[in-house]
Scaffold this motif. Structure first.
Motif, PDB file in Angstrom:
ATOM      1  N   ASN A 184     -17.357  -0.830  -0.914  1.00 46.27           N
ATOM      2  CA  ASN A 184     -17.100  -1.460   0.378  1.00 46.27           C
ATOM      3  C   ASN A 184     -17.054  -0.392   1.474  1.00 46.27           C
ATOM      4  O   ASN A 184     -16.118   0.403   1.539  1.00 46.27           O
ATOM      5  CB  ASN A 184     -15.795  -2.248   0.345  1.00 46.27           C
ATOM      6  CG  ASN A 184     -15.607  -3.051   1.617  1.00 46.27           C
ATOM      7  OD1 ASN A 184     -16.211  -2.770   2.647  1.00 46.27           O
ATOM      8  ND2 ASN A 184     -14.767  -4.069   1.545  1.00 46.27           N
ATOM      9  N   VAL A 194     -16.252  -0.477   4.395  1.00 48.97           N
ATOM     10  CA  VAL A 194     -15.108  -0.588   5.300  1.00 48.97           C
ATOM     11  C   VAL A 194     -13.961   0.334   4.844  1.00 48.97           C
ATOM     12  O   VAL A 194     -13.186   0.826   5.659  1.00 48.97           O
ATOM     13  CB  VAL A 194     -14.633  -2.063   5.368  1.00 48.97           C
ATOM     14  CG1 VAL A 194     -13.293  -2.193   6.059  1.00 48.97           C
ATOM     15  CG2 VAL A 194     -15.689  -2.914   6.062  1.00 48.97           C
ATOM     16  N   LEU A 195     -13.863   0.560   3.544  1.00 47.53           N
ATOM     17  CA  LEU A 195     -12.784   1.402   3.009  1.00 47.53           C
ATOM     18  C   LEU A 195     -13.112   2.886   3.236  1.00 47.53           C
ATOM     19  O   LEU A 195     -14.254   3.250   3.497  1.00 47.53           O
ATOM     20  CB  LEU A 195     -12.587   1.120   1.514  1.00 47.53           C
ATOM     21  CG  LEU A 195     -12.122  -0.300   1.186  1.00 47.53           C
ATOM     22  CD1 LEU A 195     -12.035  -0.494  -0.328  1.00 47.53           C
ATOM     23  CD2 LEU A 195     -10.780  -0.597   1.830  1.00 47.53           C
ATOM     24  N   SER A 196     -12.083   3.718   3.131  1.00 49.08           N
ATOM     25  CA  SER A 196     -12.281   5.153   3.334  1.00 49.08           C
ATOM     26  C   SER A 196     -13.163   5.717   2.230  1.00 49.08           C
ATOM     27  O   SER A 196     -13.095   5.293   1.074  1.00 49.08           O
ATOM     28  CB  SER A 196     -10.935   5.873   3.298  1.00 49.08           C
ATOM     29  OG  SER A 196     -10.075   5.338   4.252  1.00 49.08           O
ATOM     30  N   ASN A 219     -12.498   5.903  -1.635  1.00 50.86           N
ATOM     31  CA  ASN A 219     -11.698   4.755  -2.095  1.00 50.86           C
ATOM     32  C   ASN A 219     -12.503   3.453  -2.099  1.00 50.86           C
ATOM     33  O   ASN A 219     -11.933   2.375  -2.166  1.00 50.86           O
ATOM     34  CB  ASN A 219     -10.499   4.536  -1.170  1.00 50.86           C
ATOM     35  CG  ASN A 219      -9.455   5.623  -1.305  1.00 50.86           C
ATOM     36  OD1 ASN A 219      -9.423   6.343  -2.306  1.00 50.86           O
ATOM     37  ND2 ASN A 219      -8.611   5.748  -0.306  1.00 50.86           N
ATOM     38  N   TYR A 235     -11.955   0.529  -4.476  1.00 49.08           N
ATOM     39  CA  TYR A 235     -10.575   0.052  -4.661  1.00 49.08           C
ATOM     40  C   TYR A 235     -10.541  -1.480  -4.738  1.00 49.08           C
ATOM     41  O   TYR A 235     -11.090  -2.169  -3.883  1.00 49.08           O
ATOM     42  CB  TYR A 235      -9.715   0.543  -3.493  1.00 49.08           C
ATOM     43  CG  TYR A 235      -8.234   0.261  -3.640  1.00 49.08           C
ATOM     44  CD1 TYR A 235      -7.633   0.087  -4.884  1.00 49.08           C
ATOM     45  CD2 TYR A 235      -7.425   0.197  -2.509  1.00 49.08           C
ATOM     46  CE1 TYR A 235      -6.282  -0.167  -4.998  1.00 49.08           C
ATOM     47  CE2 TYR A 235      -6.064  -0.050  -2.605  1.00 49.08           C
ATOM     48  CZ  TYR A 235      -5.496  -0.234  -3.856  1.00 49.08           C
ATOM     49  OH  TYR A 235      -4.152  -0.493  -3.962  1.00 49.08           O
ATOM     50  N   LEU A 259      -3.832   3.404  -5.938  1.00 42.83           N
ATOM     51  CA  LEU A 259      -4.605   4.659  -6.048  1.00 42.83           C
ATOM     52  C   LEU A 259      -3.702   5.862  -5.762  1.00 42.83           C
ATOM     53  O   LEU A 259      -4.071   6.759  -5.008  1.00 42.83           O
ATOM     54  CB  LEU A 259      -5.806   4.648  -5.091  1.00 42.83           C
ATOM     55  CG  LEU A 259      -6.785   3.474  -5.218  1.00 42.83           C
ATOM     56  CD1 LEU A 259      -7.969   3.675  -4.276  1.00 42.83           C
ATOM     57  CD2 LEU A 259      -7.286   3.312  -6.645  1.00 42.83           C
TER      58      LEU A 259
END
Lengths: 293, 293
Positions: A145, A147-149, A152, A155, A200
């Protein structure tokens, strides 16, 4: 049919265009040598396919067939030859620990497959082709994704990998777990979990054994990646989560014909993406050799 | 912290820019009238916020306060006034069936919230603001997978919505299930499943009761959307799936403070996206009225 079948050709296209462009504009002639020391149909097919693809991309490919007892000497010669930038060996050769030994006879600066000392890869240098190809596939189909950092982006995803070979399944499980996924790694003996823990909280994954059975893991897996090298093995579709992402990297079809009735995305083969990564690795090695020579 | 908190402001920005540009370049003056007939703090806050946002966007907003017994007459007058393009009523007014009756007194061509005859909305015309805003949120954070075919982009996602109001929870469950999600709709009485079936074999969703309990549904939900209008209600984080996407559309915080220890994405409020959709709907109604008048 709600399932989207995505072919490796489509996924590899942008990488291959990039490679072609680079090779053409830089007017370079990177050379890859492949060693075939077996009669394995999948290996022969893969060798032919490497040859065809390299030609299209502008890479010189030379296939060298030899007796498996001569292979180590042949590799040693290629290691010394400055005209050769990358070496690939088509496994299995001996089908035992000698294959792992052979992997480490390829000089690391020419190890286009990234199999050399796989337990301690040089950071960000050469990642094994097939695991890298699967990461690219997962990015392409947005299982990562964006959008995630960074680091990560898996996640929340539960991913099962049926294969824990040293050259694909294990490094793949490590890569995906480090990117935030909860990874169940399945082999014939047991099931392990590769995971950075709830939230995480760990920076790197840990590996733990689990008592969960395959029939308990499949219904909760968002993604199922198979690499079982036998024609008879099929994952029972009935056990899968509705809307699963199904990816097969085995030379044999590990999914039943009805997989499309339950998967949201089905990727029957990844070979063309693997070759694109092999070519990408070759270019990296070419540049590395330029720098050190 | 691995959790990414995303604010409604960020999500609404591109929609708001688009609206501003359109209104400025077309030199139009769409007018929205809001009726406030209660002392509900959330309603008052929402009204003030509508006012501020409309001003920024270039929309004329007029707030009309009145006694709730006069409201129906006031709405009737606004229906007849050609200078008014959209009407919003801040609910709850009577907190009973009379509120549903009131919704249908707003002329459908001025019903900016899309609440008019919500069971039978005009196709592709005006979708209720809050459900529409939540769809936009889910698209922004890539819960909708753009790789899948349009109309199937939630295939494989399990989504729980705690709220089954007629104006948000129920239409939202229907929208998300029609886009391929398996949606658990929770209210105080029971839990229902909105779903197109395995393999999305149905074109439209069906609704079925389920005996599953909330504590069984939460651990298997990829996305949790809450809209419980009380300050005391909190979803127990301990029950959630690690890496869940947590979205709150209630005026009150329905998640515990530790939600960020378990969510991959947390969206604490969606108000600004809702207002952007309200404004978007107003412009659609403006154009519709231009065409028919």
């Amino acid at each position: 049919m709600s399932c989207k079948t995505i072919l490796a050709k489509e996924i590899s296209a942008s990488y291959r265009e990039e490679l072609k462009k680079t090779i053409k504009s830089r007017e370079i002639k990177p050379k890859l040598v492949g060693f075939l020391a077996n009669e394995d149909p999948a290996a022969i097919k893969y060798a032919k396919f490497t040859s065809k693809t390299c030609e299209e991309t502008g890479i010189i490919f030379e296939l060298r067939k030899c007796n498996r007892e001569e292979l180590e000497d042949q590799i040693a010669k290629a290691n010394e030859d400055d005209g050769i930038h990358g070496i690939i060996v088509y496994y299995p050769v001996f089908k035992n620990h000698r294959d792992q030994y052979l992997q480490n006879t390829v000089r690391s600066s020419k190890d286009v497959e990234g199999l050399h000392n796989i337990q301690f890869p040089i950071k960000n240098y050469i990642i094994p082709c097939t695991p890298l190809a699967i990461v690219k596939v997962l990015k392409y189909i947005k299982v990562y994704n964006p959008v995630l950092s960074h680091g990560n982006r898996l996640y929340g995803r539960v991913i099962t990998i049926i294969n824990r070979s040293e050259i694909v399944g294990r490094p793949l499980a490590a890569l995906l777990a480090n990117d935030g996924g909860k990874v169940y790694s399945v082999d014939i003996n047991n099931i392990q979990v590769f995971y950075r823990g709830t939230g995480l909280k760990l920076k790197k994954h840990e590996v733990q054994d689990t008592n969960l059975k395959l029939e308990e893991i499949l219904p909760i897996s968002d993604v199922l990646i198979t690499g079982v090298p036998t024609p008879s093995y099929k994952v029972p579709t009935v056990l899968l989560r509705d809307g699963v992402v199904a990816i097969n990297f085995s030379a044999f079809k590990n999914f039943e014909d009805n997989i499309k009735e339950k998967a949201s995305i089905y990727i029957p083969t990844i070979g063309k993406v693997t070759i694109a990564m092999l070519e990408r690795n070759l270019l990296r090695l070419y540049d590395y050799q330029l720098k050190v020579n």
